[in-house]
Each structure stands twice: as C-alpha cells, then as structure tokens.
Design a protein around this motif. Structure first.
Motif, PDB file in Angstrom:
ATOM      1  N   VAL A 162       0.848  -1.206   0.000  1.00  0.00           N
ATOM      2  CA  VAL A 162       0.000   0.000   0.000  1.00  0.00           C
ATOM      3  C   VAL A 162       0.881   1.254   0.000  1.00  0.00           C
ATOM      4  O   VAL A 162       0.615   2.220  -0.716  1.00  0.00           O
ATOM      5  CB  VAL A 162      -0.955   0.003   1.229  1.00  0.00           C
ATOM      6  CG1 VAL A 162      -1.716   1.314   1.320  1.00  0.00           C
ATOM      7  CG2 VAL A 162      -1.931  -1.146   1.121  1.00  0.00           C
ATOM      8  N   SER A 217      -8.922  -2.736  -0.261  1.00  0.00           N
ATOM      9  CA  SER A 217     -10.290  -2.539  -0.748  1.00  0.00           C
ATOM     10  C   SER A 217     -11.302  -3.509  -0.116  1.00  0.00           C
ATOM     11  O   SER A 217     -12.280  -3.854  -0.729  1.00  0.00           O
ATOM     12  CB  SER A 217     -10.311  -2.694  -2.263  1.00  0.00           C
ATOM     13  OG  SER A 217      -9.906  -4.003  -2.583  1.00  0.00           O
ATOM     14  N   ASP A 274      -4.139   1.318  -1.504  1.00  0.00           N
ATOM     15  CA  ASP A 274      -5.441   1.126  -0.869  1.00  0.00           C
ATOM     16  C   ASP A 274      -5.614  -0.332  -0.430  1.00  0.00           C
ATOM     17  O   ASP A 274      -4.963  -1.229  -0.962  1.00  0.00           O
ATOM     18  CB  ASP A 274      -6.519   1.480  -1.905  1.00  0.00           C
ATOM     19  CG  ASP A 274      -7.864   1.717  -1.267  1.00  0.00           C
ATOM     20  OD1 ASP A 274      -7.906   1.901  -0.036  1.00  0.00           O
ATOM     21  OD2 ASP A 274      -8.865   1.702  -1.999  1.00  0.00           O
ATOM     22  N   GLU A 295      -3.040  -1.651  -4.792  1.00  0.00           N
ATOM     23  CA  GLU A 295      -4.338  -1.871  -4.143  1.00  0.00           C
ATOM     24  C   GLU A 295      -4.387  -3.335  -3.695  1.00  0.00           C
ATOM     25  O   GLU A 295      -4.302  -4.241  -4.542  1.00  0.00           O
ATOM     26  CB  GLU A 295      -5.462  -1.595  -5.147  1.00  0.00           C
ATOM     27  CG  GLU A 295      -6.829  -1.788  -4.546  1.00  0.00           C
ATOM     28  CD  GLU A 295      -7.954  -1.645  -5.578  1.00  0.00           C
ATOM     29  OE1 GLU A 295      -7.678  -1.376  -6.774  1.00  0.00           O
ATOM     30  OE2 GLU A 295      -9.108  -1.837  -5.165  1.00  0.00           O
ATOM     31  N   ASP A 335      -5.744   5.606   4.563  1.00  0.00           N
ATOM     32  CA  ASP A 335      -6.387   6.467   3.551  1.00  0.00           C
ATOM     33  C   ASP A 335      -5.422   7.507   3.003  1.00  0.00           C
ATOM     34  O   ASP A 335      -5.595   7.996   1.892  1.00  0.00           O
ATOM     35  CB  ASP A 335      -7.594   7.199   4.150  1.00  0.00           C
ATOM     36  CG  ASP A 335      -8.738   6.230   4.393  1.00  0.00           C
ATOM     37  OD1 ASP A 335      -8.636   5.091   3.905  1.00  0.00           O
ATOM     38  OD2 ASP A 335      -9.707   6.622   5.072  1.00  0.00           O
ATOM     39  N   CYS A 382      -7.979  -1.749   7.692  1.00  0.00           N
ATOM     40  CA  CYS A 382      -9.271  -1.784   6.998  1.00  0.00           C
ATOM     41  C   CYS A 382     -10.285  -0.766   7.512  1.00  0.00           C
ATOM     42  O   CYS A 382     -11.355  -0.639   6.935  1.00  0.00           O
ATOM     43  CB  CYS A 382      -9.907  -3.166   7.105  1.00  0.00           C
ATOM     44  SG  CYS A 382      -8.900  -4.473   6.424  1.00  0.00           S
TER      45      CYS A 382
END
Ligand SMILES: C[S@@+](CC[C@H](N)C(=O)[O-])C[C@H]1O[C@@H](n2cnc3c(N)ncnc32)[C@H](O)[C@@H]1O
Length: 412
Positions: A21, A60, A58, A26, A53, A46
C-alpha cells in the motif's frame, strides 16, 4: 503508479500488505488462519478513517478472510474448524474477477522445515512441504503477472541437498505454469530468488530472509532483486548509507518514554502520550539481577563464565553446554537489531534485552524495529502481540521490493 492489484496469502497482521500500500498498490484480498493476526490487520488497515487512507495505495475490503490455506493437505498448526479454501473461493469472497490479480504475495511458513535436513531428495511430483505445495497451486489457479515469495533463510542454506530440493521443486513448478492458450515458451515464471538482509535496505534489523520474485513469461536473466542501499561499513565509493541502528530507529520517537522499567506501560504517564503498545513485560527480580550481571560483564551470558556472577548462567541455561547462545543477550544499540522472532520481547528467548534498560524491549519498540509505523496497534495479549510482529515481513522492506516489482510489471 500503480493501482496494481495484490492478493496477500498468509497475510499475518499485514506487514507485507502495508508495504504494498505504501508503494501505491491496491490490496484486493488477504487471507490468514490466525485469529489475532486477522483482527490486527483489520483494526489497522481496513477501518474507514484509517491512516491508510492517506497512503498512496489502498486496501479494498473490510477485513481479511480467516481461512485455512493448506488446501486440505495436512497442516497441524491450524484450527481444524477452519475452512480450506481455493483461489476461486478467495475470488468469490472478495469479489475479484479471474485474471484481475497482478501480484500474489505469499509467505507460506515452511512447516516441515526440520525435514529439510533429510538427505533424501523429494519426489518431483510431491513436495514434502504442504504449504509450499498449496501456495504453488494458488498461483496455478490465477497465474498473475508477478509472484512475491518470502521465506526463512534456511530454505536456501540448510544442508545443500535438502535446501536445493525445496528450492528446485519451487522453481521447477513455477517455471512450468502456463496460462491456458500459452505455449511453454510464452508461459512459465522466470525468477530471482536470493537471501536478502533487511539491514542492507535500511531496516533497523539484521533479518536474513529468502525473497523470490517470479515474473510470468520472463527470462530469469532479466529479473534481479533490488540492489542494497545500506551497508555495515560504507565507503565514499560505494555510495551506500550506513546500516540503521536500534538507537537511530528508536530515538527518532521523542514521545516514547525510553527509560521505561520492567512491567511499566506508557499509559497515564505524565508528559507522554498514551501508547499501550509501549509496555515492557514484567520480569522476576532474579531475571533483572541476571540482566544487570550480564550488562556488567559484557552483553552475553557467556561473558559470565569464570566470573563471580557465573551462578546466573546455571539456573538460566541448565548448564553451559545446552544454553542458547543469544538468550538474555543485551541488544546492541549501535547496530541493527538481531532478527526479531515470535518471542522478540522475551529476554530468555534471544538478544532481546533493551540496550540501556534492564527489561525486554517493549511491543512498540519491537514493532518499530520491524518498521511498522507508530500508529500501528497490536493485540492486547502479550504472546499474540510479539507473534504478529515477529512473523511479519518488514513493511519498509516490502515497500522497496514492491517499487521494484513495478518495473517488472511495466515490462509486460
Ligand atoms: C510469516 S507469517 C506471514 C507474515 C505476513 N506476511 C506479514 O508480513 O505480516 C506466516 C503466516 O502464515 C499463517 N498460516 C500458517 N498456516 C496457515 C494455514 N494453513 N492457512 C492460513 N494461514 C496460515 C500464520 O498464521 C502466519 O500469520
């Protein structure tokens, strides 16, 4: 870049995922059997308002999948109640389309490691290590562009025949994987597989691990692991930086109370922000006396031999012969830490006594030496906290490797 999609198998608390990340990937799925590791991953990586963020990549999904990755082959270490999953199950769970994954990241523990000392070669079609076999089968189901593999050093260095058999089986199997419709020439994974020392990449820890990068359809001659950026004794010609030491890594954090005592925790201490992870195990007074004696005479219990503090050896080690070399050793603040294990806050289990204080390193200190960021929360139970840290791949090492993988992906 990158937005490239990663599935993290044997994800633990998310050391490797975090590295991806930070490098812009992702992570679209992550699986592990350990309840505490999965909870820790979820809690940190998460949640909606997570620090993640603000990172380039990311995560997901809302939580990793807790499942058995042994594909039904025997794995004594795993809860029998857990479901054994295929890659198709993982896709359905995380809503991933076939062929969508760019990178499979996998750190399958080498469960039958002791058997590597066998001198018998493994039969070609049946590796002795079930999780390695399962891992290759996951790759066969998805055939992503790149596979990132991490494992203990000894798979490369144990008895020549045993190690080469493990590694030979892995590389041979990966070389023979082809996507439907591809010829043998078009398919197969080229690879680079080597033992790297994390300290050579700026991690404040001497951690030798076997790292493999496999790239689909590429020639192994075109794949290399990244060059080291740090070294023990840099010269102007080398262009490399010095290893990052324990003191460098911990002293950066001025809001950590560095003179914490045995049993103390950085919560409610005036002048310091609460940090429940910065807690030192409580030691018996005899253990503290032993630490003091070892510190007086050098740094290792062996330094007590033939001194008037020799009695501290005997009860700790059941006789000199059988003593583990590093037990109760004092961490050298002017070097990178020794390899942090799943017992890395327990002084009897290694060179894990704080450089200046007569206590084991705290869970926060262990996490920082593994390059987990300061905000990373750990399980409240001590054994689970040191297990998820000691099991991790240092996120900042993975970040370096993940940036390097982008180069492989861009060659496709
Ligand atoms: C070396 S650790 C992985 C660390 C992780 N990649 C990280 O960076 O934090 C290996 C992981 O494999 C998991 N594991 C072992 N056997 C398993 C199985 N049969 N199914 C799923 N996970 C398993 C363990 O719980 C452990 O978290």
């Amino acid at each position: 870049m990158s937005g490239q999609k990663v599935v993290d198998l044997f994800c633990g608390a998310g050391g490797a995922s975090l590295g991806f990340v930070k490098s812009g990937y992702e992570v679209v799925g992550a699986v592990d059997a350990d309840k505490k590791a999965v909870e820790t991953y979820k809690k940190n990586l998460c949640c909606a308002d997570s620090v993640v963020d603000e990172l380039p990549g990311d995560i997901s999904f809302d939580e990793p999948l807790r499942a058995d990755l042994s594909r039904g082959y025997e794995d004594k270490g795993v809860d029998d109640e857990l479901e054994a999953v295929t890659f198709d199950d993982i896709r359905s769970h995380f809503d991933i389309k076939p062929g969508e994954v760019d990178v499979i990241c996998g750190c399958p523990p080498c469960q039958n490691f002791s058997s590597l000392r066998d001198t018998e070669p493994w039969p070609e079609d049946k590796p002795k290590d079930n999780l390695l076999r399962a891992f290759v089968e996951f790759v066969e189901e998805e055939v992503p562009e790149v596979v990132f593999f991490e494992n203990v050093r000894n798979i490369m260095t144990a008895g020549e025949q045993a190690a080469s058999t493990y590694v030979d089986w892995l590389t041979r199997s990966m070389e023979s994987i082809t996507r439907e419709g591809d010829s043998d020439k078009e398919g197969g994974y080229g690879y680079s597989l080597e033992v790297l020392n994390a300290a050579d990449y700026g991690i404040p820890q001497k951690r030798n691990r076997t790292i493999g990068l496999f790239a689909y359809g590429m020639d192994s001659d075109d794949i290399a692991l990244p060059e080291p950026t740090h070294t023990e004794e840099p010269t102007p010609e080398s262009g490399l930086e010095s290893w990052v030491t324990v003191s460098n890594a911990l002293r950066n954090h001025e809001d950590l109370k560095h003179d914490l005592e045995s049993g103390e925790k950085q919560v409610g201490i005036q002048g310091y922000p609460d940090d429940p992870e910065h807690r030192a195990r409580r030691h018996q007074s005899r253990t503290i006396e032993r630490m003091k004696a070892i510190r007086r005479h050098g740094g290792s219990w062996r330094d007590l031999i033939d001194t008037d503090d020799e009695n501290y050896i005997v009860d700790a080690h059941d006789g000199l012969e059988r003593g583990a070399t590093s037990a109760y050793g004092i961490m050298n603040g002017e070097e990178p830490a020794p390899t942090l294990t799943t017992r890395c806050t327990t002084p009897s289990c290694g060179r894990f006594t704080h450089p200046e204080m007569n206590r084991g390193i705290t869970f926060r200190e262990a996490a920082l030496l593994m390059t987990f960021p300061r905000w990373f929360k750990l399980p409240s139970k001590n054994d689970a906290a040191e297990r998820v840290v000691g099991n991790a791949v240092p996120p900042e090492l993975v970040q370096v490797l993940a940036s390097h993988i982008e180069l492989l992906l861009s060659k496709e």
